[in-house]
Design a protein around this motif. Structure first.
Motif, PDB file in Angstrom:
ATOM      1  N   GLY A 133     -16.124 -25.570 -10.351  1.00 48.37           N
ATOM      2  CA  GLY A 133     -14.837 -25.017  -9.946  1.00 48.37           C
ATOM      3  C   GLY A 133     -14.800 -23.524 -10.161  1.00 48.37           C
ATOM      4  N   VAL A 134     -13.914 -22.854  -9.442  1.00 47.74           N
ATOM      5  CA  VAL A 134     -13.755 -21.405  -9.572  1.00 47.74           C
ATOM      6  C   VAL A 134     -12.264 -21.093  -9.629  1.00 47.74           C
ATOM      7  CG1 VAL A 134     -15.910 -20.786  -8.397  1.00 47.74           C
ATOM      8  CG2 VAL A 134     -13.832 -21.152  -7.061  1.00 47.74           C
ATOM      9  N   LYS A 135     -11.943 -19.890 -10.137  1.00 48.39           N
ATOM     10  CA  LYS A 135     -10.547 -19.467 -10.259  1.00 48.39           C
ATOM     11  C   LYS A 135     -10.383 -18.069  -9.674  1.00 48.39           C
ATOM     12  CE  LYS A 135      -9.328 -22.145 -14.395  1.00 48.39           C
ATOM     13  NZ  LYS A 135      -8.262 -22.909 -13.748  1.00 48.39           N
ATOM     14  N   PHE A 136      -9.115 -17.694  -9.529  1.00 46.76           N
ATOM     15  CA  PHE A 136      -8.793 -16.348  -9.067  1.00 46.76           C
ATOM     16  C   PHE A 136      -8.582 -15.413 -10.242  1.00 46.76           C
ATOM     17  CE2 PHE A 136      -6.708 -18.011  -4.948  1.00 46.76           C
ATOM     18  CZ  PHE A 136      -7.896 -17.853  -4.250  1.00 46.76           C
ATOM     19  N   GLY A 137      -8.900 -14.122 -10.003  1.00 45.46           N
ATOM     20  CA  GLY A 137      -8.458 -13.048 -10.871  1.00 45.46           C
ATOM     21  C   GLY A 137      -7.639 -12.107 -10.020  1.00 45.46           C
ATOM     22  N   LEU A 138      -6.425 -11.761 -10.459  1.00 43.83           N
ATOM     23  CA  LEU A 138      -5.517 -10.975  -9.633  1.00 43.83           C
ATOM     24  C   LEU A 138      -5.026  -9.748 -10.366  1.00 43.83           C
ATOM     25  CD1 LEU A 138      -4.574 -14.283  -9.258  1.00 43.83           C
ATOM     26  CD2 LEU A 138      -3.519 -13.216  -7.260  1.00 43.83           C
ATOM     27  N   GLY A 139      -4.931  -8.631  -9.625  1.00 42.86           N
ATOM     28  CA  GLY A 139      -4.376  -7.401 -10.154  1.00 42.86           C
ATOM     29  C   GLY A 139      -3.281  -6.881  -9.251  1.00 42.86           C
ATOM     30  N   ILE A 140      -2.138  -6.486  -9.844  1.00 40.86           N
ATOM     31  CA  ILE A 140      -0.982  -6.032  -9.059  1.00 40.86           C
ATOM     32  C   ILE A 140      -0.493  -4.711  -9.618  1.00 40.86           C
ATOM     33  CG2 ILE A 140       1.362  -6.582  -8.298  1.00 40.86           C
ATOM     34  CD1 ILE A 140       0.740  -9.525  -8.718  1.00 40.86           C
ATOM     35  N   ASN A 141      -0.213  -3.758  -8.680  1.00 43.36           N
ATOM     36  CA  ASN A 141       0.351  -2.471  -9.082  1.00 43.36           C
ATOM     37  C   ASN A 141       1.332  -2.016  -8.003  1.00 43.36           C
ATOM     38  OD1 ASN A 141       0.764  -0.068 -10.494  1.00 43.36           O
ATOM     39  ND2 ASN A 141      -0.837   0.995  -9.346  1.00 43.36           N
ATOM     40  N   SER A 142       2.386  -1.320  -8.461  1.00 41.90           N
ATOM     41  CA  SER A 142       3.408  -0.807  -7.538  1.00 41.90           C
ATOM     42  C   SER A 142       3.509   0.701  -7.682  1.00 41.90           C
ATOM     43  CB  SER A 142       4.774  -1.425  -7.850  1.00 41.90           C
ATOM     44  OG  SER A 142       4.730  -2.832  -7.793  1.00 41.90           O
ATOM     45  N   GLY A 143       3.854   1.352  -6.550  1.00 45.34           N
ATOM     46  CA  GLY A 143       4.012   2.794  -6.592  1.00 45.34           C
ATOM     47  C   GLY A 143       3.768   3.422  -5.234  1.00 45.34           C
ATOM     48  N   PRO A 144       3.732   4.738  -5.197  1.00 43.33           N
ATOM     49  CA  PRO A 144       3.551   5.441  -3.925  1.00 43.33           C
ATOM     50  C   PRO A 144       2.100   5.388  -3.460  1.00 43.33           C
ATOM     51  CG  PRO A 144       3.695   7.025  -5.702  1.00 43.33           C
ATOM     52  CD  PRO A 144       3.949   5.696  -6.333  1.00 43.33           C
ATOM     53  N   ALA A 145       1.948   5.309  -2.136  1.00 43.23           N
ATOM     54  CA  ALA A 145       0.618   5.337  -1.526  1.00 43.23           C
ATOM     55  C   ALA A 145       0.768   5.822  -0.091  1.00 43.23           C
ATOM     56  CB  ALA A 145      -0.030   3.958  -1.547  1.00 43.23           C
ATOM     57  N   VAL A 146      -0.286   6.366   0.453  1.00 41.45           N
ATOM     58  CA  VAL A 146      -0.282   6.778   1.859  1.00 41.45           C
ATOM     59  C   VAL A 146      -0.717   5.576   2.690  1.00 41.45           C
ATOM     60  CG1 VAL A 146      -1.263   8.324   3.575  1.00 41.45           C
ATOM     61  CG2 VAL A 146      -0.773   9.170   1.270  1.00 41.45           C
ATOM     62  N   VAL A 147       0.186   5.130   3.579  1.00 42.38           N
ATOM     63  CA  VAL A 147      -0.057   3.936   4.380  1.00 42.38           C
ATOM     64  C   VAL A 147      -0.080   4.325   5.856  1.00 42.38           C
ATOM     65  CG1 VAL A 147       0.747   1.626   4.962  1.00 42.38           C
ATOM     66  CG2 VAL A 147       1.174   2.541   2.682  1.00 42.38           C
ATOM     67  N   GLY A 148      -1.093   3.858   6.565  1.00 45.02           N
ATOM     68  CA  GLY A 148      -1.159   4.154   7.988  1.00 45.02           C
ATOM     69  C   GLY A 148      -2.484   3.754   8.577  1.00 45.02           C
ATOM     70  N   ASN A 149      -2.764   4.309   9.753  1.00 49.27           N
ATOM     71  CA  ASN A 149      -3.974   3.973  10.490  1.00 49.27           C
ATOM     72  C   ASN A 149      -5.043   5.036  10.269  1.00 49.27           C
ATOM     73  OD1 ASN A 149      -2.979   1.596  12.116  1.00 49.27           O
ATOM     74  ND2 ASN A 149      -1.495   3.134  12.755  1.00 49.27           N
ATOM     75  N   ILE A 150      -6.194   4.586   9.866  1.00 51.41           N
ATOM     76  CA  ILE A 150      -7.319   5.497   9.702  1.00 51.41           C
ATOM     77  C   ILE A 150      -8.470   4.996  10.569  1.00 51.41           C
ATOM     78  CG2 ILE A 150      -6.658   6.116   7.348  1.00 51.41           C
ATOM     79  CD1 ILE A 150      -8.905   4.281   6.342  1.00 51.41           C
ATOM     80  N   GLY A 151      -9.332   5.911  10.963  1.00 55.12           N
ATOM     81  CA  GLY A 151     -10.474   5.525  11.785  1.00 55.12           C
ATOM     82  C   GLY A 151     -10.551   6.346  13.045  1.00 55.12           C
ATOM     83  N   SER A 152     -11.024   5.751  14.131  1.00 56.75           N
ATOM     84  CA  SER A 152     -11.175   6.416  15.423  1.00 56.75           C
ATOM     85  C   SER A 152     -10.047   5.964  16.334  1.00 56.75           C
ATOM     86  CB  SER A 152     -12.526   6.058  16.040  1.00 56.75           C
ATOM     87  OG  SER A 152     -12.595   6.519  17.365  1.00 56.75           O
ATOM     88  N   GLU A 153      -9.247   6.928  16.810  1.00 54.65           N
ATOM     89  CA  GLU A 153      -8.092   6.580  17.637  1.00 54.65           C
ATOM     90  C   GLU A 153      -8.503   5.916  18.942  1.00 54.65           C
ATOM     91  OE1 GLU A 153      -3.852   8.581  18.969  1.00 54.65           O
ATOM     92  OE2 GLU A 153      -5.505   9.865  18.387  1.00 54.65           O
ATOM     93  N   GLY A 154      -9.648   6.340  19.476  1.00 53.35           N
ATOM     94  CA  GLY A 154     -10.080   5.786  20.747  1.00 53.35           C
ATOM     95  C   GLY A 154     -10.830   4.485  20.633  1.00 53.35           C
ATOM     96  N   LEU A 155     -11.380   4.184  19.446  1.00 53.78           N
ATOM     97  CA  LEU A 155     -12.233   3.004  19.327  1.00 53.78           C
ATOM     98  C   LEU A 155     -11.664   1.961  18.379  1.00 53.78           C
ATOM     99  CD1 LEU A 155     -15.690   4.819  19.241  1.00 53.78           C
ATOM    100  CD2 LEU A 155     -14.642   3.605  21.158  1.00 53.78           C
ATOM    101  N   ARG A 156     -11.470   2.339  17.128  1.00 52.58           N
ATOM    102  CA  ARG A 156     -10.993   1.342  16.176  1.00 52.58           C
ATOM    103  C   ARG A 156     -10.132   1.991  15.110  1.00 52.58           C
ATOM    104  NH1 ARG A 156     -14.313  -3.274  12.776  1.00 52.58           N
ATOM    105  NH2 ARG A 156     -12.665  -3.707  11.278  1.00 52.58           N
ATOM    106  N   LEU A 157      -9.050   1.331  14.776  1.00 51.22           N
ATOM    107  CA  LEU A 157      -8.151   1.780  13.716  1.00 51.22           C
ATOM    108  C   LEU A 157      -8.080   0.705  12.644  1.00 51.22           C
ATOM    109  CD1 LEU A 157      -5.166   3.238  15.803  1.00 51.22           C
ATOM    110  CD2 LEU A 157      -6.970   4.527  14.666  1.00 51.22           C
ATOM    111  N   ASP A 158      -7.885   1.160  11.423  1.00 50.06           N
ATOM    112  CA  ASP A 158      -7.734   0.231  10.304  1.00 50.06           C
ATOM    113  C   ASP A 158      -6.437   0.567   9.589  1.00 50.06           C
ATOM    114  OD1 ASP A 158      -8.155  -1.691   8.438  1.00 50.06           O
ATOM    115  OD2 ASP A 158      -9.597  -0.535   7.240  1.00 50.06           O
TER     116      ASP A 158
END
Length: 611
Positions: free
Chosen positions: A523-548
């Protein structure tokens, strides 16, 4: 657009085109077509509607009935009136009173007969009666013809029919230039016979047996299958003459009692001008019915001016419907949204201008409602088909995007209508990092196919828990998961949702662990980490090919560090998250720990469950 969608669009457009053609050939929309054409044609100026002052209406009106007596009158009365008109120099006289039976007083008949014999410019009426239904469509076989009584005259050259036909909507728009008698010989219309009395022989109205066409001089009169031609109206019903409009009307009794001067070439029409005599018809120019004698007056001027409006033939009309339909299919499939609406309105205006141009410049009446009906239905179909295609595409995008974020988040993003662009913005969010503890030893003991199956089951647990609480699945990282809450859709309680998601994962992982122990002995288990606060969120990558779509910043890093320090089955949260959820969950302090990238130790807490 895919080839399949194009074929569907073309097929639907062709069906609508054929349906519009069927409506035209069956004249199903006559109740719209007629009034529409009427409104288009009734745009003449006062100058264009100038009545011919040679046409005079001698009206059998209430004044005449009051002074002469009840109808029918003695025929000697008509003889006296005709004598007065002849003495005044009237060029042609038409008597629109059917006298098919001999008078009870032979002397009475003789007085009128003598007048008719003395002058060759008097037209007597013939009433042709038809059965309620002909054996074949378009036939004109009379049931009975009421000629003037032989006691009055037998000269058929001085007889003309006074029949008025109405369209399917009950309005008189056309008058038969001539009609066949019982021997299939043509009887001229009252109006045509009268103008022939004032025109040179080479300009008169006649039936050409060779071409089987009605002619006005050398010009063909564009009649329909029932020998009808469109009547132009220069007056409205019961219109009194003024400076510009209306034919002059004179009471019959005034003709008898006064010496009235008439201009040279006058055509005088004698006929009923009271409702009780049942000789009135609805017309396109007014809601008030027009007396038959007024309709004949308008037809006389139509024939005198020799300007006839020809209806486009059936083949030409169908061709117009086809062309409009095919252009509509092309344009409304090519353009969408507001542009399609402007194209539709422009196309509509363009066809209206074309209709007016053909009407005013080349005297051709083309179908109006049927091409427009085709245009409108194809436009509506294009809206529906585009909507269905967009719904299908929306469903496809939702299905794909729904694998990364919760369905509610997908719906809200799609409803916002915002485009996906390169770049990001600063947001307050909560991050979860999850990792499977014991995965490497397990993968060494199981077959590769079994490892993939177990991994997928664990990742499915994570994904469902994230979506259940409106989180966004950022990425899978081997046997780990990164998720965020509060982006792209902002929620004030994103720390609470993140912790609830973590508790859900832990509970479902425990159930899954029991299954694995039973199946594989490990059997296996999860390990979880949680943090809250400010971050820069958006699309990064190549606008013409792929965004993440992802989040970057120290808040993200700390969440990852907490996960790496979590023991199997442990949910670790930072003090930033703790401050926001401490009153909602059972939480115990773990203490300060040293994490990579931080100079000072950070305070860490463990979520034990619900309060």
């Amino acid at each position: 657009m895919s080839k399949k969608n194009w074929l569907q669009t073309i097929a639907a457009g062709l069906v609508l085109m054929l349906f519009s053609t069927f409506l035209y050939t069956a004249n199903k929309l006559y109740f719209i077509e007629g009034p529409l054409q009427d409104s288009m044609r009734n745009t003449k100026s006062i100058t264009e509607r100038q009545p011919d002052d040679r046409i005079k209406i001698i009206k059998i009106d209430d004044k005449s009935l009051k002074e002469i007596g009840k109808f029918p009158w003695d025929r000697s009365v008509y003889a006296a009136a005709i004598e007065k008109l002849e003495n005044a120099g009237v060029a042609a006289i038409g008597l629109d009173v059917v006298m098919a039976e001999p008078s009870k007083n032979s002397d009475d008949d003789k007085k009128l007969a003598d007048v008719l014999a003395a002058y060759d410019n008097i037209i007597m009426p013939v009433q042709i009666n038809y059965p309620a239904k002909q054996l074949e469509a378009g036939q004109l076989i009379p049931e009975r013809i009421d000629y003037p009584s032989p006691n009055l005259t037998t000269d058929k050259q001085r007889m003309a029919h006074v029949n008025v036909f109405v369209d399917k909507d009950g309005k008189a728009r056309k008058l038969p230039v001539g009609l066949p008698d019982e021997n299939n010989n043509m009887i001229l219309a009252f109006s045509a016979a009268l103008i022939n009395l004032v025109l040179p022989e080479e300009e008169q109205v006649r039936w050409d047996d060779v071409s089987e066409q009605w002619m006005r001089g050398s010009k063909v009169i564009p009649t329909s299958g029932k020998h009808q031609v469109a009547t132009e109206f220069y007056s409205v019903p019961r219109q009194e003459i003024d400076a510009n409009t209306g034919y002059e009307t004179i009471s019959f009794v005034d003709v008898l009692n006064k010496d009235i001067p008439f201009p040279e070439g006058t055509i005088a029409l004698i006929g009923p001008y009271v409702t009780g005599m049942l000789d009135e018809y609805p017309t396109p120019v007014s809601s008030v019915k027009m007396f038959g004698i007024e309709i004949h007056a308008n037809m006389i001027q139509t024939l005198l001016e020799n300007k006839f409006y020809k209806e486009s033939g059936k083949a030409a009309s169908i061709a117009i419907i086809f062309i409009i339909s095919l252009l509509s299919i092309f344009l409304f499939e090519r353009f969408k949204g507001r542009i399609a609406t402007f194209v539709f309105l422009g196309f509509l205006v363009l066809y209206a201008l074309l209709w007016f141009s053909l009407y005013f410049f080349v005297s051709i009446l083309t179908p109006l409602i049927y091409p427009v009906f085709a245009m409108v239905t194809i436009y509506i179909w294009s809206i529906v088909s585009h909507y269905l295609a967009e719904r299908k595409e929306r469903g496809r995008v939702t299905g794909i995007f729904g694998r990364f974020v919760a369905k509610s988040v997908v719906d809200e993003l799609l409803q916002s209508g915002e485009d996906v662009k390169l770049g990001g913005s600063r947001k307050d969010i909560t991050l979860i990092f999850v990792d499977i503890r014991g995965f490497t030893p397990m993968s060494e003991k199981l077959e590769p196919e079994q490892v993939i199956q177990v991994l997928n089951e664990y990742l499915d647990v994570c994904t469902k828990a994230i979506f259940k609480f409106n989180g966004t699945l950022d990425k899978f990282m081997g046997d780990g998961v990164m998720a965020m809450f509060g982006a792209p859709i902002e929620f004030d309680n994103h720390p609470e949702m993140a912790v609830r998601s973590a508790i859900e994962m832990k509970g479902q992982a425990d159930i899954l662990e029991q299954k694995l122990i039973r199946d594989y002995g490990i059997g296996v288990k999860f390990g979880l980490g949680i943090n809250s606060g400010p971050a820069v969120v958006g699309n990064i990558g190549s606008e013409g090919l792929r965004l993440d779509y992802t989040a970057i910043g120290d808040t993200v890093n700390l969440s990852a560090r907490l996960e790496s320090n979590a023991k199997p089955g442990q949910i670790l949260i930072s003090e930033h998250t703790y401050a926001r959820v401490k009153d909602i969950f059972r939480i115990e302090p773990v203490g300060e720990i040293k994490v990579k990238g931080k100079e000072k130790p950070v305070m860490v807490y463990e979520v034990m469950g619900e309060l």
